[in-house]
Write a protein that holds these residues in place. Structure first.
Motif, PDB file in Angstrom:
ATOM      1  N   GLY A  65     -11.511  -0.914   5.857  1.00 25.64           N
ATOM      2  CA  GLY A  65     -12.316  -1.842   5.504  1.00 25.64           C
ATOM      3  C   GLY A  65     -12.771  -3.262   6.316  1.00 25.64           C
ATOM      4  N   VAL A  66     -13.517  -4.318   5.237  1.00 24.32           N
ATOM      5  CA  VAL A  66     -13.977  -5.718   5.460  1.00 24.32           C
ATOM      6  C   VAL A  66     -12.098  -5.986   6.070  1.00 24.32           C
ATOM      7  N   TYR A  67     -11.177  -5.963   5.219  1.00 22.53           N
ATOM      8  CA  TYR A  67     -10.138  -6.991   5.327  1.00 22.53           C
ATOM      9  C   TYR A  67      -8.936  -5.705   5.492  1.00 22.53           C
ATOM     10  N   ALA A  68      -9.257  -4.879   6.646  1.00 20.90           N
ATOM     11  CA  ALA A  68      -8.342  -4.243   7.325  1.00 20.90           C
ATOM     12  C   ALA A  68      -6.945  -4.295   7.608  1.00 20.90           C
ATOM     13  N   THR A  69      -6.955  -5.385   8.531  1.00 18.96           N
ATOM     14  CA  THR A  69      -5.475  -5.924   9.520  1.00 18.96           C
ATOM     15  C   THR A  69      -4.696  -6.964   7.670  1.00 18.96           C
ATOM     16  N   LEU A  70      -5.730  -7.357   7.181  1.00 20.01           N
ATOM     17  CA  LEU A  70      -5.004  -7.522   6.132  1.00 20.01           C
ATOM     18  C   LEU A  70      -4.329  -6.676   4.504  1.00 20.01           C
ATOM     19  N   GLY A  71      -4.088  -5.802   5.073  1.00 17.57           N
ATOM     20  CA  GLY A  71      -4.704  -4.942   3.561  1.00 17.57           C
ATOM     21  C   GLY A  71      -3.190  -4.098   4.865  1.00 17.57           C
ATOM     22  N   LYS A  72      -3.000  -3.509   5.924  1.00 21.50           N
ATOM     23  CA  LYS A  72      -1.932  -3.479   6.556  1.00 21.50           C
ATOM     24  C   LYS A  72      -0.956  -3.900   6.617  1.00 21.50           C
ATOM     25  N   SER A  73      -0.991  -5.438   7.096  1.00 17.40           N
ATOM     26  CA  SER A  73       0.327  -5.864   6.885  1.00 17.40           C
ATOM     27  C   SER A  73       0.655  -6.000   4.924  1.00 17.40           C
ATOM     28  N   VAL A  74      -0.299  -6.459   4.177  1.00 16.23           N
ATOM     29  CA  VAL A  74       0.277  -6.795   2.594  1.00 16.23           C
ATOM     30  C   VAL A  74       1.017  -5.440   2.532  1.00 16.23           C
ATOM     31  N   THR A  75       0.611  -4.555   3.176  1.00 20.32           N
ATOM     32  CA  THR A  75       1.671  -3.802   2.570  1.00 20.32           C
ATOM     33  C   THR A  75       2.273  -2.593   2.904  1.00 20.32           C
ATOM     34  N   GLN A  76       2.926  -2.962   4.310  1.00 20.69           N
ATOM     35  CA  GLN A  76       3.588  -3.020   5.162  1.00 20.69           C
ATOM     36  C   GLN A  76       5.398  -3.904   4.883  1.00 20.69           C
ATOM     37  N   ALA A  77       4.712  -4.784   4.383  1.00 16.35           N
ATOM     38  CA  ALA A  77       5.547  -6.486   4.066  1.00 16.35           C
ATOM     39  C   ALA A  77       6.071  -5.747   2.342  1.00 16.35           C
ATOM     40  N   GLN A  78       5.029  -5.021   1.596  1.00 16.44           N
ATOM     41  CA  GLN A  78       5.887  -4.825   0.311  1.00 16.44           C
ATOM     42  C   GLN A  78       6.862  -3.201   0.240  1.00 16.44           C
ATOM     43  N   GLN A  79       5.960  -2.669   1.359  1.00 14.14           N
ATOM     44  CA  GLN A  79       7.108  -1.236   1.378  1.00 14.14           C
ATOM     45  C   GLN A  79       8.132  -1.502   2.194  1.00 14.14           C
ATOM     46  N   LEU A  80       8.433  -2.366   2.986  1.00 14.84           N
ATOM     47  CA  LEU A  80       9.911  -3.134   3.467  1.00 14.84           C
ATOM     48  C   LEU A  80      10.728  -4.145   2.456  1.00 14.84           C
ATOM     49  N   TYR A  81       9.186  -4.960   1.270  1.00 13.16           N
ATOM     50  CA  TYR A  81      10.832  -5.125   0.032  1.00 13.16           C
ATOM     51  C   TYR A  81      11.449  -4.196  -0.516  1.00 13.16           C
ATOM     52  N   VAL A  82      10.472  -2.932  -0.686  1.00 16.73           N
ATOM     53  CA  VAL A  82      10.983  -1.979  -1.214  1.00 16.73           C
ATOM     54  C   VAL A  82      12.048  -1.125  -0.567  1.00 16.73           C
ATOM     55  N   LYS A  83      12.220  -1.638  -0.329  1.00 21.10           N
ATOM     56  CA  LYS A  83      13.487  -0.640   1.539  1.00 21.10           C
ATOM     57  C   LYS A  83      14.728  -1.158   0.911  1.00 21.10           C
TER      58      LYS A  83
END
Length: 422
Positions: A65-83
């Motif tokens: 949606g409106v913040y698609a790029t933000l949402g993708k990078s936020v999520t991938q950064a959090q997945q990296l943190y979890v890993k």
């Protein structure tokens, strides 16, 4: 940030319906929360989202949606943190799991995703969209009680025992942004300041800050309210040019900011434009608006950019590039990592207190003071009625810097922001 899907119309009416639905589902949620506590491995009390081997954390994001790029990078950064946390042994003898749902900046999908995840998670390290977080706030505060660290900075979220913004709220951030225009870009008493803003919590909270700052500086605010579906800012630029504005604040998405700056430059309105933290994506530097963005656009953020020269920033940038070599760096990476690290610290403290229930995690968060995730700003979560910081960083687009963003003013709080009550 990609605007591939238009936001829905009638947002206010939809959110009213959402609040009614959350209230209707309240009784069963409260019973579940009260009855779900138990003692697990290590003598630690646990509740929703926590087993003897895992801790599940929710992420309600926007990838379409409106913040698609933000949402993708936020999520991938959090997945990296979890890993990385899991590779180091996890937290409290348990592995972290990130349960991700994409709501596409759609209010109905946001509520559906929240309702689905609510019984399955210990809390949320991500929830994009101030209107959607505000819609579930009554239910969160009175029944669900799960900690939410939203990627939303509306002052309307302050005071919640569970929903905690990370960094300056939009109004405070806008006050700091106007201070930058006055002290460094020649805006002076008697001038007119344009403000282009989204309808709803985000834009209207930013407008409140702009009006406060304008009154302090002797400025007049010229308002232009828009919808998330409005991508062409030609009409707004024409109105601002006719009004004779000497600078513009934009509290909208990155596509709207790029259109505003590009049209202004093309039509001769060459005045400084400054946006709020979500009103820029470095991917826009490769568009036709790129030259204008580099020369006449700045934006305020609650942290140093991903290209900052700090140990955490350098390591995060390298690790993110290694994990996602096809992706660019942006401040969504910083926002995602910061929220995940704050949630992780709360989990560690809750574990030390042997209480990984939602209430235990919430109490642990209240003990976090002077928490620096590595991006230049210390956050204080001890007072739910206050933002964790009033500091802002002013950033200018610069394709020569990692992430396309260069800090031109380090973390600061303006005198007006110090005097302001959100």
């Amino acid at each position: 940030m990609n605007l591939r899907r238009p936001a829905v119309r009638g947002l206010a009416a939809a959110l009213t319906a959402l609040i009614a639905l959350t209230a209707a589902s309240g009784c069963s949620s409260k019973a579940k929360t009260d009855d779900g506590k138990r003692t697990g491995a290590g003598g630690v009390r646990t509740g929703e989202g926590v087993t003897d081997t895992t801790i599940t954390v929710g992420a309600l994001t926007d990838m379409t949606g409106v913040y698609a790029t933000l949402g993708k990078s936020v999520t991938q950064a959090q997945q990296l943190y979890v890993k990385q946390v899991n590779a180091a042994g996890g937290i409290c003898g348990r592995q972290l799991e990130l349960a991700v749902r994409d709501h596409g900046y759609d209010p109905q999908k946001a509520l559906a995703a929240y309702t689905e995840l609510e019984p399955k998670v210990a809390g949320y390290a991500q929830f994009i969209g101030s209107p959607f977080v505000a819609a579930v706030k009554p239910r969160v505060d009175t029944m669900d009680r799960a900690v939410i660290l939203p990627q939303a900075w509306s002052a309307s979220l302050l005071g919640s025992p569970s929903i905690r913004t990370i960094g300056a709220t939009y109004d405070v951030e806008t006050i700091n942004a106007v201070d930058f225009l006055v002290t460094e870009k020649g805006l002076k008493a008697g001038d007119r300041l344009g403000h282009v803003y989204f309808e709803g919590d985000y834009g209207e909270n930013a407008l409140k800050g702009a009006k406060f700052a304008a009154e302090k500086a002797g400025l007049t605010v010229v308002e232009q309210k828009i919808k998330p579906t409005d991508n062409d800012m030609s009409a707004q630029v024409a109105a601002l040019k006719q009004a004779g504005v000497k600078a513009v604040v934009v509290s909208a998405g990155p596509r709207q900011a790029a259109s505003l700056v590009g049209v202004a430059a093309a039509t001769g309105l060459r005045v400084p434009v400054i946006g709020n933290n979500s009103a820029f994506a470095p991917q826009l530097l490769g568009t036709q608006a790129g030259p204008a963005l580099r020369s006449m656009y700045w934006f305020a953020t609650p942290s140093l950019p991903i290209g900052a020269d700090t140990p955490v920033a350098r390591k995060l940038a390298a690790d993110y590039r290694a994990a996602h070599p096809e992706e660019g760096l942006d401040n969504g990476v910083v926002a995602g990592w910061t929220a995940a690290s704050v949630f992780g610290e709360a989990l560690k403290k809750a574990c030390a207190a042997k209480d990984l229930t939602r209430d235990g995690i919430g109490k642990a968060l209240l003990t976090l003071k002077d928490h620096d995730a590595g991006f230049g700003i210390a956050h204080d979560f001890t007072d739910p009625k206050a933002p964790s910081s009033r500091e802002s960083v002013i950033i200018q687009p610069d394709p020569a810097v990692p992430g396309g963003m260069r800090a031109v003013r380090q973390p600061f709080v303006s005198e007006a922001a110090r005097a302001y009550t959100p």
